[in-house]
Design a protein around this motif. Structure first.
Motif, PDB file in Angstrom:
ATOM      1  N   SER A  79       0.826  -1.211   0.000  1.00 31.47           N
ATOM      2  CA  SER A  79       0.000   0.000   0.000  1.00 31.47           C
ATOM      3  C   SER A  79       0.862   1.264   0.000  1.00 31.47           C
ATOM      4  CB  SER A  79      -0.947   0.001   1.212  1.00 31.47           C
ATOM      5  OG  SER A  79      -0.237   0.169   2.432  1.00 31.47           O
TER       6      SER A  79
ATOM      7  N   GLU B 253       2.164   1.703  -3.500  1.00 29.69           N
ATOM      8  CA  GLU B 253       1.096   2.180  -4.389  1.00 29.69           C
ATOM      9  C   GLU B 253       0.867   3.674  -4.246  1.00 29.69           C
ATOM     10  OE1 GLU B 253      -3.244   2.618  -5.757  1.00 29.69           O
ATOM     11  OE2 GLU B 253      -2.361   3.074  -3.799  1.00 29.69           O
ATOM     12  N   ARG B 254       0.839   4.161  -2.999  1.00 32.63           N
ATOM     13  CA  ARG B 254       0.592   5.591  -2.803  1.00 32.63           C
ATOM     14  C   ARG B 254       1.810   6.446  -3.171  1.00 32.63           C
ATOM     15  NH1 ARG B 254      -3.919   7.280  -3.769  1.00 32.63           N
ATOM     16  NH2 ARG B 254      -3.190   9.257  -2.890  1.00 32.63           N
TER      17      ARG B 254
ATOM     18  N   LEU C 102       3.699   5.779  -5.714  1.00 32.67           N
ATOM     19  CA  LEU C 102       3.629   5.874  -7.173  1.00 32.67           C
ATOM     20  C   LEU C 102       2.478   6.764  -7.628  1.00 32.67           C
ATOM     21  CD1 LEU C 102       4.438   2.168  -8.110  1.00 32.67           C
ATOM     22  CD2 LEU C 102       5.956   4.157  -8.212  1.00 32.67           C
ATOM     23  N   VAL C 103       1.365   6.761  -6.884  1.00 30.72           N
ATOM     24  CA  VAL C 103       0.275   7.681  -7.224  1.00 30.72           C
ATOM     25  C   VAL C 103       0.779   9.120  -7.148  1.00 30.72           C
ATOM     26  CG1 VAL C 103      -1.935   8.626  -6.445  1.00 30.72           C
ATOM     27  CG2 VAL C 103      -1.610   6.145  -6.519  1.00 30.72           C
TER      28      VAL C 103
ATOM     29  N   TYR D 234      -5.740  -1.343  -4.683  1.00 31.25           N
ATOM     30  CA  TYR D 234      -5.625  -0.106  -5.446  1.00 31.25           C
ATOM     31  C   TYR D 234      -6.443   0.970  -4.737  1.00 31.25           C
ATOM     32  CZ  TYR D 234      -3.860  -3.051  -9.254  1.00 31.25           C
ATOM     33  OH  TYR D 234      -3.130  -3.930 -10.023  1.00 31.25           O
TER      34      TYR D 234
ATOM     35  N   ARG E 143      -2.909   0.111 -12.504  1.00 33.84           N
ATOM     36  CA  ARG E 143      -1.714   0.859 -12.106  1.00 33.84           C
ATOM     37  C   ARG E 143      -2.015   1.563 -10.781  1.00 33.84           C
ATOM     38  NH1 ARG E 143      -4.940   3.478 -15.413  1.00 33.84           N
ATOM     39  NH2 ARG E 143      -5.193   5.747 -15.268  1.00 33.84           N
ATOM     40  N   ALA E 144      -1.024   2.193 -10.237  1.00 32.05           N
ATOM     41  CA  ALA E 144      -1.207   2.909  -8.976  1.00 32.05           C
ATOM     42  C   ALA E 144      -2.342   3.919  -9.100  1.00 32.05           C
ATOM     43  CB  ALA E 144       0.089   3.615  -8.588  1.00 32.05           C
TER      44      ALA E 144
ATOM     45  N   LEU F 151       2.249  -2.525 -10.522  1.00 31.48           N
ATOM     46  CA  LEU F 151       2.845  -1.274 -10.042  1.00 31.48           C
ATOM     47  C   LEU F 151       4.252  -1.102 -10.593  1.00 31.48           C
ATOM     48  CD1 LEU F 151       1.735  -1.199  -6.280  1.00 31.48           C
ATOM     49  CD2 LEU F 151       0.635  -0.103  -8.243  1.00 31.48           C
TER      50      LEU F 151
ATOM     51  N   HIS G  40      -5.576   2.781   3.084  1.00 28.82           N
ATOM     52  CA  HIS G  40      -4.855   3.546   2.070  1.00 28.82           C
ATOM     53  C   HIS G  40      -4.448   4.930   2.591  1.00 28.82           C
ATOM     54  CE1 HIS G  40      -6.811   0.801  -1.060  1.00 28.82           C
ATOM     55  NE2 HIS G  40      -5.511   0.628  -1.174  1.00 28.82           N
TER      56      HIS G  40
END
Length: 635
Positions: free
Chosen positions: A25, A28-29, A31-32, A79, A89-90, A133, A612
């Motif tokens: 997680s 993921e964040r 990369l966001v 996600y 994707r992220a 990711l 998240h």
């Protein structure tokens, strides 16, 4: 040992130690945020785990498929945003259910949003998220997986050097997301391990995920004992029955068990003597969010104000200040759901409106309200009674106890089948899950008085809450009943005691509340996941960080919680001198008891969930400082 250094001017390095769901997680964040606002220079993200990246140890995809999740597929997403027609994707990807609809195994593809997936399939999903990711990382960002265990972290010229078995990595920011710990033996572990070593034929298996236990060596027909009747108990049951070729079949409207002949004879027990109760059949959409009526931010603020004024501290007493609000919330849903079934939605809405006012302003008049709406004969909801139904009872024989236990579990399954919105009991108890966010805001970071934190919340409420609201799917409880009826499983009784028996070279399980309950077993399994306890964590990294004063245990007054001390978001680690480290973060299970219910291993589709949001707080802080550094390099 080779060393991987970041040379001056070459960018920013972030290391995530532990690549299970929590580490995933954070990745993921990160990369966001790097997609939405690219860094001024290269960013490298090192993901370090000796196991499967994405799944980690507990959710590894290689475990047997008889181990099941206890969250429905539609409520699970790693996600932090919904699919948008582009590649996963992220920030934009499928929930577990959406991912399963394209699974090559047609049986898995047929699972609905309210079904439960096998644990290894969730591991597959987690691994796929990690792969997506990595493959879709934005330009200038490199994700570098390292399959290794970090054994120590040291300062290195203002940065941090992470040492593994064969290399060192220097990073600007480090996130600890190490998940469920393996703890050193303590207490009765020592006694049972020594006994097993001294008595050939006796085996003691310490608490862990059932998938990590060595159950293969248990012989058909061998007497086996299990301590604890929670989720791991159900997994152990599955492994030793269905996992050995046994079958569950429906005959005459009842689930029955057909043995394969390879099962051991299982005797299990716990403090309550009751296997964990079933979750209600899910009727809530993935995006469903409950709106509390009593456990509100306003009520919490008022409780803290009153506590400050009357006791001189904003810390709360759980039983006085919080539990009554939770009880009201549960009762509100319980009676509303009953009334909706009895008299329809209009009556339910009128009752809800009036109950909300009367329960707050004139609690003594609630009984009159129940009479007015024809609810006076509805049995009150008693969470403690449900979790400890055999308290003080004496049973003349194991058969008498089993009859009572089976009747109770059969009734629980029947209640669960009514659903978590239409069934009054399970709808009410599901509110304990829906209001976890409120409880976290109330109890996290020393929100409770030390004694109340230790005794009332962790000692009293947490076991009760877990028993009545965090259990397995109803089918697992039905399977336990089938095993009881087949004689494969014996539940020893309430207040089960476990002793060594030197004369027989075996372990003895006994309940003082059930005459004739004593059972001798050659293999004893601790069917409980070890609680996080910083001082007992066997990981070399944790031991080094603790010994060097890099991390510390969180103390709530004189209560040593066992949790790794961190600040509120962004969860900076607090060192042995009480100072936050601006470059070291910790998230998830190691921080349990500083925060509550950190074992949740997934976010939800829809609005950003707490799972998240926690990861995003770390990502935002790590990149905010990294941007200052990269801007200086660019200049």
């Amino acid at each position: 040992m080779s060393e991987i250094e970041r040379h001056s001017g070459s960018g920013v390095d972030v290391a995530i130690v532990g690549m299970g769901p929590r580490g995933l997680s954070v990745l993921e964040r990160l990369l966001v945020r790097l997609t939405e606002d690219p860094a001024a220079s290269a960013v490298r993200i090192w993901t370090i785990d000796p196991g499967e990246h994405g799944a980690g140890r507990v959710w590894r995809s290689s475990q047997p498929d008889w181990f099941a999740m206890n969250t429905v597929t539609g409520e699970v997403s790693l996600y932090s945003g919904e699919p948008d027609g582009g590649p996963p994707r992220a920030g934009a990807g499928p929930s577990l259910h959406q991912w399963l609809t394209r699974h090559p195994d047609s049986r898995l593809a047929a699972l609905g949003p309210c079904d439960y997936a096998p644990r290894p399939v969730f591991g597959e999903y987690l691994t796929s998220v990690f792969d997506n990711l990595v493959a879709t990382a934005p330009r200038g960002v490199e994700v570098i997986p390292i399959s290794a265990q970090v054994t120590r972290i040291d300062q290195a010229g203002g940065r941090k050097r992470l040492t593994t078995e064969d290399k060192a990595i220097v990073a600007d920011k480090v996130v600890l997301a190490t998940g469920h710990p393996k703890v050193v033996p303590n207490g009765w572990d020592h006694e049972f391990l020594r006994f097993a070593e001294a008595h050939p034929g006796a085996t003691y298996l310490r608490g862990d995920s059932a998938a990590e236990m060595d159950l293969e060596g248990i012989r058909p027909g061998e007497p086996v004992g299990v301590i604890g009747l929670g989720l791991t108990f159900y997994d152990v049951l599955a492994a030793l029955t269905h996992g050995r070729g046994g079958e569950f079949v429906t005959e005459g409207g009842m689930l029955r068990y057909r043995p394969s002949g390879h099962e051991p004879a299982i005797a299990a027990g716990s403090r309550s003597g009751l296997p964990m109760l079933a979750r209600g059949r899910n009727q809530k959409a993935p995006s469903y969010r409950y709106r509390p009526r009593f456990v509100t931010d306003l009520a919490l603020t008022a409780a803290r104000y009153t506590a400050e004024r009357t006791r001189g501290s904003a810390q709360l007493d759980f039983l006085t200040d919080l539990f009554p609000l939770l009880q009201l919330e549960v009762e509100h849903v319980y009676y509303r759901t009953h009334l909706k079934r009895m008299k329809g939605q209009l009556a339910e809405r009128e009752f809800a409106r009036r109950h909300l006012t009367i329960a707050r302003e004139n609690p003594g008049a609630v009984r009159d309200l129940l009479v007015e709406f024809g609810l006076e004969n509805i049995p009150p909801i008693d969470m403690l009674g449900m979790a400890r139904p055999f308290k003080g009872e004496i049973f003349a024989s194991p058969g008498e106890y089993h009859d009572r236990l089976l009747a109770l579990l059969d009734a629980d399954v029947s209640q669960a089948e009514q659903g978590n919105m239409d069934g009054p009991l399970k709808a009410a108890l599901d509110i304990l899950r829906d209001t976890r966010g409120f409880l976290r805001s109330a109890v996290d970071f020393g929100g409770l008085l030390p004694e109340s934190h230790r005794d009332d919340f962790l000692g009293f409420f947490n076991p009760v809450n877990t028993m009545v609201s965090a259990g397995p799917p109803a089918v697992r409880v039905s399977q336990a009943c089938a095993l009881l009826r087949a004689g494969v499983l014996t539940v020893v009784g309430p207040a089960t005691e476990v002793r060594t028996d030197p004369g027989s070279g075996r372990f003895a399980l006994h309940s003082s509340q059930v005459e004739g309950s004593r059972r001798l077993v050659s293999t004893l399994i601790d069917g409980r996941i070890p609680r996080p306890a910083l001082g007992l964590d066997s990981a070399p990294l944790t031991r080094q960080l603790l010994a060097d004063g890099v991390i510390s245990e969180y103390l709530n007054g004189d209560f040593a919680t066992g949790g790794l001390a961190v600040t509120p978001a962004p969860f900076l680690v607090i060192d042995g001198n009480g100072r936050p480290d601006p470059d070291l973060y910790a998230i998830g299970i190691p921080t349990e008891n500083v925060r509550w219910f950190t074992q949740i291993g997934n976010g939800r589709p829809g609005p950003l969930s707490g799972f998240h949001a926690d990861a995003d707080a770390i990502a935002a802080d790590a990149l905010a400082e990294a941007r200052v550094y990269t801007s200086a390099l660019a200049a």
